[in-house]
Design an enzyme around this catalytic site. Structure first.
Site, short mmCIF file in Angstrom:
data_model
loop_
_atom_site.label_atom_id
_atom_site.label_comp_id
_atom_site.label_asym_id
_atom_site.label_seq_id
_atom_site.Cartn_x
_atom_site.Cartn_y
_atom_site.Cartn_z
N CYS A 157 6.81 -0.97 5.55
CA CYS A 157 7.76 -1.88 6.20
C CYS A 157 8.55 -2.73 5.22
CB CYS A 157 7.03 -2.75 7.22
SG CYS A 157 5.83 -3.90 6.51
N HIS B 299 3.54 -7.87 9.10
CA HIS B 299 4.59 -6.87 9.30
C HIS B 299 5.93 -7.57 9.15
CE1 HIS B 299 6.68 -3.39 10.69
NE2 HIS B 299 7.05 -3.90 11.84
N SER C 200 7.28 1.33 10.75
CA SER C 200 5.92 1.00 11.16
C SER C 200 5.21 2.27 11.55
CB SER C 200 5.93 0.01 12.33
OG SER C 200 4.63 -0.13 12.88
#
Length: 355
Positions: free
Chosen positions: A157, A192, A209
């Protein structure tokens, strides 16, 4: 000290307890036996020596992949001992005509990143340091993005955010900003990050992801709060609770800029904020981004400045026990005489790359 636990934490104070591990770029829970715990000082399992990989990094990558893959050593042997392997598809960088709609351009960029695939090997192929500027004498972020295109290896990511910044540079009417999530499930902390997008009053996101509903968002959201809420719903399907949000400012489009990315202009402790207050903080941040970039706030069809709310230029200095805002040096110059200068230095980024 009363109320000390409610104060915002930045820098090293955001580090979790030793028994908890922080995994960036990894949105799904895994056993502690599957991956080594992350050290606070130096994140493990990153290719720091470029390409071609040295023998130590190469062997370590296969050891980690063997430990994580259900096939174990049989999988590794079947690949490493094979005499003929299928040719790997190398995706082509998307090319746009000036008349191509913005939505189609972003969809093509997301498709290109998905064709690179998500990196499940357990070793991050590119060393990303958030303190690096866009441009510079060495190790600038845009050079890393070019290397990602040249090598065409799977990415995670944080690498996807850098690549998306490079691919969206120069898109007229498109603004980009980093949007990071810290979540918790079963006592374990996960991280994330995606690249938030804004165009013609609509919000969306680009990213990568292992979960398809935690990366791309089309330009369909009327405000920033709705975009964040949609990610929160996706996290809830995996039993994740969002505990922290980190948002940056609109990024420059000049790939040769020496400006550093402000990843943490706003930090929100979601667990301490009621939903209504969280929405207000996000709406104020959306106005700040546009004002600092010189974008008209009235361009959004869903106006974020409510009637009776003072203008951000004339409002008193904002303070909150749950959020913090800081302004970079370049922004201070553009807002001189309109806002109070903040002289606090940039703390070290608490996020650690986890692979």
């Amino acid at each position: 000290m009363p109320g000390a636990r409610d104060q915002p934490r930045r820098g090293p104070s955001l580090a979790v307890a030793p028994e908890h591990e922080t995994r960036l770029c990894d949105e799904t829970a895994v056993s502690e036996d599957d991956e080594d715990k992350e050290s606070v000082g130096s994140p493990p399992h990153v290719n720091r020596n470029g390409f071609p990989m040295n023998a130590v990094t190469w062997d370590r990558m296969w050891c980690i992949a063997t430990r994580q893959h259900p096939g174990g050593s049989d999988m590794a042997c079947s690949i490493r001992e094979a005499r003929h392997l299928p040719k790997v598809h190398i995706p082509s960088v998307p090319y746009f005509l000036p008349s191509t709609p913005v939505g189609e351009k972003l969809e093509a960029i997301q498709k290109f990143m998905c064709e690179l695939q998500y990196n499940h090997t357990g070793t991050q192929f590119y060393e990303i340091k958030k303190c690096r500027p866009f441009s510079g004498y060495r190790c600038r972020l845009m050079d890393l993005a070019k290397e990602m295109i040249r090598e065409s290896l799977p990415i995670k990511c944080l690498e996807a955010v850098v690549l998306a910044i490079y691919l969206t540079n120069g898109l007229q009417g498109v603004e980009r900003f980093p949007l990071a999530f810290r979540t918790r499930v079963g006592g374990t902390i996960f991280g994330h990050v995606v690249l938030g997008m804004w165009s013609s009053g609509k919000y969306g996101a680009l990213g990568m992801s292992r979960r398809p509903d935690l990366m791309h968002r089309s330009l369909t959201f009327n405000n920033l709060a709705d975009l964040v809420a949609d990610f929160g719903k996706a996290y809830a399907t995996y039993w994740h609770e969002v505990v922290n949000l980190k948002l940056g400012l609109f990024l420059p489009h000049n790939p040769y800029s020496f400006e550093k990315l402000d990843w943490n202009y706003l930090v929100l402790n979601v667990t301490k904020l009621p939903p209504a207050n969280l929405r207000k903080e996000l709406e104020k941040h959306a106005r700040d981004m546009k004002l600092l970039k010189g974008v008209s706030v009235q361009s959004s069809p869903n106006k974020e400045c409510k009637k009776g709310t003072p203008s951000p230029n004339n409002s008193p200095k904002h303070s909150s026990a749950q959020s913090q805002r800081k302004i970079s040096y370049g922004d201070k110059l553009s807002l001189q005489g309109e806002r109070n200068k903040e002289t606090t230095s940039q703390p070290p980024d608490p996020y650690k790359i986890r692979v």
